[in-house]
Write a protein that holds these residues in place. Structure first.
Motif, PDB file in Angstrom:
ATOM      1  N   ILE A   1       1.179  -1.300  -0.165  1.00 33.46           N
ATOM      2  CA  ILE A   1      -0.304  -0.083  -0.005  1.00 33.46           C
ATOM      3  C   ILE A   1       0.553   1.193  -0.016  1.00 33.46           C
ATOM      4  N   ILE A   2       0.358   2.177  -0.352  1.00 29.84           N
ATOM      5  CA  ILE A   2       0.897   3.312   0.355  1.00 29.84           C
ATOM      6  C   ILE A   2      -0.019   4.364   0.890  1.00 29.84           C
ATOM      7  N   VAL A   3       0.479   5.115   1.672  1.00 32.09           N
ATOM      8  CA  VAL A   3      -0.118   5.669   2.793  1.00 32.09           C
ATOM      9  C   VAL A   3       0.380   7.087   3.051  1.00 32.09           C
ATOM     10  N   GLU A   4       0.126   8.404   3.573  1.00 28.00           N
ATOM     11  CA  GLU A   4       0.231   9.750   3.394  1.00 28.00           C
ATOM     12  C   GLU A   4      -0.645  10.099   4.066  1.00 28.00           C
ATOM     13  N   GLY A   5      -0.036  10.917   5.212  1.00 34.13           N
ATOM     14  CA  GLY A   5      -0.508  11.165   6.422  1.00 34.13           C
ATOM     15  C   GLY A   5      -0.479  11.922   7.392  1.00 34.13           C
ATOM     16  N   ASN A   6      -0.207  12.422   8.485  1.00 32.30           N
ATOM     17  CA  ASN A   6       0.802  12.659   9.735  1.00 32.30           C
ATOM     18  C   ASN A   6       1.568  11.332  10.596  1.00 32.30           C
ATOM     19  N   LEU A   7       2.474  11.725  10.569  1.00 29.09           N
ATOM     20  CA  LEU A   7       2.989  10.651  11.845  1.00 29.09           C
ATOM     21  C   LEU A   7       3.072  11.340  12.775  1.00 29.09           C
ATOM     22  N   GLU A   8       2.637  10.306  13.651  1.00 31.61           N
ATOM     23  CA  GLU A   8       2.202  10.275  14.898  1.00 31.61           C
ATOM     24  C   GLU A   8       3.391   9.302  15.868  1.00 31.61           C
ATOM     25  N   GLU A   9       4.219   9.929  17.687  1.00 33.22           N
ATOM     26  CA  GLU A   9       4.678   8.797  17.902  1.00 33.22           C
ATOM     27  C   GLU A   9       3.303   8.771  19.296  1.00 33.22           C
ATOM     28  N   VAL A  10       3.472   7.733  19.761  1.00 32.47           N
ATOM     29  CA  VAL A  10       2.657   7.443  20.741  1.00 32.47           C
ATOM     30  C   VAL A  10       3.653   6.898  21.850  1.00 32.47           C
ATOM     31  N   GLN A  11       2.940   7.789  22.830  1.00 30.37           N
ATOM     32  CA  GLN A  11       3.820   7.087  24.586  1.00 30.37           C
ATOM     33  C   GLN A  11       3.101   6.027  25.390  1.00 30.37           C
ATOM     34  N   THR A  12       3.392   5.195  25.591  1.00 32.89           N
ATOM     35  CA  THR A  12       2.139   4.605  26.842  1.00 32.89           C
ATOM     36  C   THR A  12       3.305   4.370  27.377  1.00 32.89           C
ATOM     37  N   PRO A  13       3.047   5.263  28.930  1.00 31.25           N
ATOM     38  CA  PRO A  13       4.258   4.573  30.123  1.00 31.25           C
ATOM     39  C   PRO A  13       3.631   3.214  30.767  1.00 31.25           C
ATOM     40  N   GLU A  14       2.874   2.591  30.107  1.00 35.13           N
ATOM     41  CA  GLU A  14       2.350   1.498  32.157  1.00 35.13           C
ATOM     42  C   GLU A  14       3.310  -0.254  31.239  1.00 35.13           C
ATOM     43  N   PRO A  15       3.660  -0.400  32.092  1.00 36.47           N
ATOM     44  CA  PRO A  15       4.380  -1.604  32.004  1.00 36.47           C
ATOM     45  C   PRO A  15       4.772  -2.670  31.132  1.00 36.47           C
ATOM     46  N   ASP A  16       2.866  -2.664  30.483  1.00 40.67           N
ATOM     47  CA  ASP A  16       2.202  -3.564  30.131  1.00 40.67           C
ATOM     48  C   ASP A  16       1.756  -3.327  28.797  1.00 40.67           C
ATOM     49  N   ALA A  17       1.958  -1.211  28.656  1.00 42.58           N
ATOM     50  CA  ALA A  17       1.652  -1.322  27.424  1.00 42.58           C
ATOM     51  C   ALA A  17       2.459  -1.692  26.279  1.00 42.58           C
ATOM     52  N   LYS A  18       2.819  -0.621  24.671  1.00 42.47           N
ATOM     53  CA  LYS A  18       3.566  -0.812  24.032  1.00 42.47           C
ATOM     54  C   LYS A  18       4.989  -0.795  24.338  1.00 42.47           C
ATOM     55  N   GLY A  19       4.864   0.630  25.175  1.00 40.35           N
ATOM     56  CA  GLY A  19       5.618   1.790  25.212  1.00 40.35           C
ATOM     57  C   GLY A  19       5.796   2.162  24.551  1.00 40.35           C
ATOM     58  N   CYS A  20       6.208   2.745  23.234  1.00 42.81           N
ATOM     59  CA  CYS A  20       6.276   4.259  21.998  1.00 42.81           C
ATOM     60  C   CYS A  20       6.432   3.450  21.085  1.00 42.81           C
ATOM     61  N   PHE A  21       5.425   3.987  19.867  1.00 46.31           N
ATOM     62  CA  PHE A  21       5.825   3.261  18.731  1.00 46.31           C
ATOM     63  C   PHE A  21       5.280   4.896  17.596  1.00 46.31           C
ATOM     64  N   TYR A  22       4.956   4.549  16.371  1.00 48.78           N
ATOM     65  CA  TYR A  22       5.131   5.442  15.546  1.00 48.78           C
ATOM     66  C   TYR A  22       3.655   5.027  14.657  1.00 48.78           C
ATOM     67  N   GLN A  23       2.905   6.159  14.643  1.00 51.33           N
ATOM     68  CA  GLN A  23       1.815   5.697  13.710  1.00 51.33           C
ATOM     69  C   GLN A  23       1.369   6.526  12.824  1.00 51.33           C
ATOM     70  N   ILE A  24       0.763   6.408  11.352  1.00 50.48           N
ATOM     71  CA  ILE A  24       0.789   7.389  10.417  1.00 50.48           C
ATOM     72  C   ILE A  24      -0.876   7.725  10.333  1.00 50.48           C
ATOM     73  N   THR A  25      -1.688   8.572  11.309  1.00 52.23           N
ATOM     74  CA  THR A  25      -3.224   8.889  11.379  1.00 52.23           C
ATOM     75  C   THR A  25      -3.504  10.009  10.269  1.00 52.23           C
ATOM     76  N   LEU A  26      -5.412   8.926   9.889  1.00 49.16           N
ATOM     77  CA  LEU A  26      -5.513  10.053   8.486  1.00 49.16           C
ATOM     78  C   LEU A  26      -6.139  10.482   8.784  1.00 49.16           C
ATOM     79  N   THR A  27      -7.052  12.157   9.006  1.00 48.73           N
ATOM     80  CA  THR A  27      -8.187  12.357  10.043  1.00 48.73           C
ATOM     81  C   THR A  27      -8.630  13.689   9.612  1.00 48.73           C
ATOM     82  N   TYR A  28      -9.024  14.555   9.734  1.00 49.13           N
ATOM     83  CA  TYR A  28      -9.536  16.814  10.034  1.00 49.13           C
ATOM     84  C   TYR A  28      -8.346  16.863  10.144  1.00 49.13           C
ATOM     85  N   CYS A  29      -7.904  17.443   9.110  1.00 55.71           N
ATOM     86  CA  CYS A  29      -6.415  18.201   9.063  1.00 55.71           C
ATOM     87  C   CYS A  29      -6.759  18.726   8.703  1.00 55.71           C
TER      88      CYS A  29
END
Length: 365
Positions: free
Chosen positions: A325-353
């Motif tokens: 696929i091709i995806v284009e949009g806002n690059l976001e860093e998601v920080q999840t502090p809980e020890p059982d969560a994903k920690g830090c990861f990146y996503q591309i978000t498509l939304t009103y902007c």
């Protein structure tokens, strides 16, 4: 994260405010004791539109007008700012409602049950029942797997002009319905056809996307199968749009809203990727797990993106597992502090902007 809400709502449920605003519950990720929404309609007592598509006259005592594009958000923010909720994770305000401010709740499943119990009172409701019978007879699904949304949900549909808008509940049910619709579309005697089978469906419509052409849009919409046309000319004299919009069953819902998580914008990105999971693609938000293959534009961190997170109707059920696929949009860093969560990861978000029409999600078909 537990929602803690005492009123149990999900995507495409609707709530009415005391002022006469009708909000559609948007997605499944909500703060405690509140719901993020999309402003869909407003009573003529507080809002009037000159758009010829906007009036809804079915209710005997009151006219409503439909909002288009971001009209509802702007109207709400300007006139009823108490219906703008602060999104802790994003640091932004969105249309929403606290539980204490909800006057009425309208649920698609319950409304369909009411309509079926009372029997058809006009030609559109008769057509709706015939369409539903075709769907259930051929899919083996129950009427309890369906609901109605839009003007039919609120009892202000127009018998001669409104569409037939169904919800279909559950991942398996959605898959089964799409397979059934594909078979029905191929059978010229079924009464149902694919809305996007003809290029004429786009006649007269203004195309604004810059990185996603009409041909690609048509191809993706056609294969989703959920956009149909019901040939009711023998009865009402017209062909009626009939949609089957996916909504999650209760047990499939996971609320990702967590005020301890932080989402930070890291720029604009365009990448080529392979889809590794698509089971949450048909819903709002649409989530696609991906493996990046090449960064075509944007920060180097775009090469670490693990998912596409989309709030855009155009990109529901858009791409499938194992597709490139091709995806284009806002690059976001998601920080999840809980020890059982994903920690830090990146996503591309498509939304009103501001760059809405530059966003794209498409398969290299």
């Amino acid at each position: 994260m537990a929602n803690n809400n005492t009123i149990k709502l999900r995507d495409r449920d609707s709530v009415l405010t005391k002022e006469g605003l009708l909000f559609r519950v948007f997605g499944y990720n909500h703060p405690p004791n509140a719901y993020l929404c999309d402003a869909e309609y407003a009573s003529s007592k507080i809002f009037q539109s000159t758009d010829p598509r906007a009036p809804r006259d079915g209710k005997k005592t009151e006219r409503f007008y439909k909002f288009y594009n971001d009209e509802g958000m702007k109207f709400t923010a300007k006139n009823y700012p108490h219906y703008m909720l602060y999104h802790e994770m994003l640091g932004l305000e969105f249309v929403g409602i606290n539980e204490k401010d909800i006057q009425e709740v309208h649920k698609p499943q319950e409304r369909l049950g009411e309509l079926l119990n009372q029997g058809p009172t006009d030609e559109l409701l008769s057509a709706m029942e015939r369409t539903l019978k075709i769907a259930t007879d051929n899919s083996g699904l129950s009427t309890r797997d369906f609901g109605v949304f839009g003007s039919m949900l609120h009892a202000f549909h127009h018998p001669k002009y409104s569409d037939i808008d169904f919800t279909i509940y559950g991942k398996e049910q959605n898959t089964k319905m799409r397979q059934t619709l594909q078979e029905l579309y191929e059978d010229q005697t079924s009464g149902l056809s694919n809305e996007f089978a003809s290029d004429q469906v786009m006649d007269g419509k203004r195309w604004l996307f810059t990185n996603f052409d009409v041909k690609d849009f048509m191809w993706h919409q056609r294969r989703k199968q959920i956009y149909g046309l019901y040939d009711d000319r023998k009865n009402s004299g017209r062909v009626i749009k009939a949609e089957f919009e996916p909504v999650k069953n209760w047990e499939e819902i996971v609320n990702e809203y967590n005020d301890r998580h932080c989402i930070t914008k890291r720029g604009w990105a365009k990448i080529k990727a392979r889809v590794t999971a698509d089971d949450n693609g048909p819903f709002i938000p649409s989530v696609y797990e991906i493996e990046p293959l090449e960064v075509l534009e944007g920060p180097r961190a775009a090469g670490e993106v693990t998912r596409v997170f989309s709030y855009m109707e155009e990109f529901r059920q858009q791409v499938h597992k194992d597709e490139v696929i091709i995806v284009e949009g806002n690059l976001e860093e998601v920080q999840t502090p809980e020890p059982d969560a994903k920690g830090c990861f990146y996503q591309i978000t498509l939304t009103y902007c501001p760059r809405y029409y530059e966003q794209v999600l498409k398969t290299l078909h």
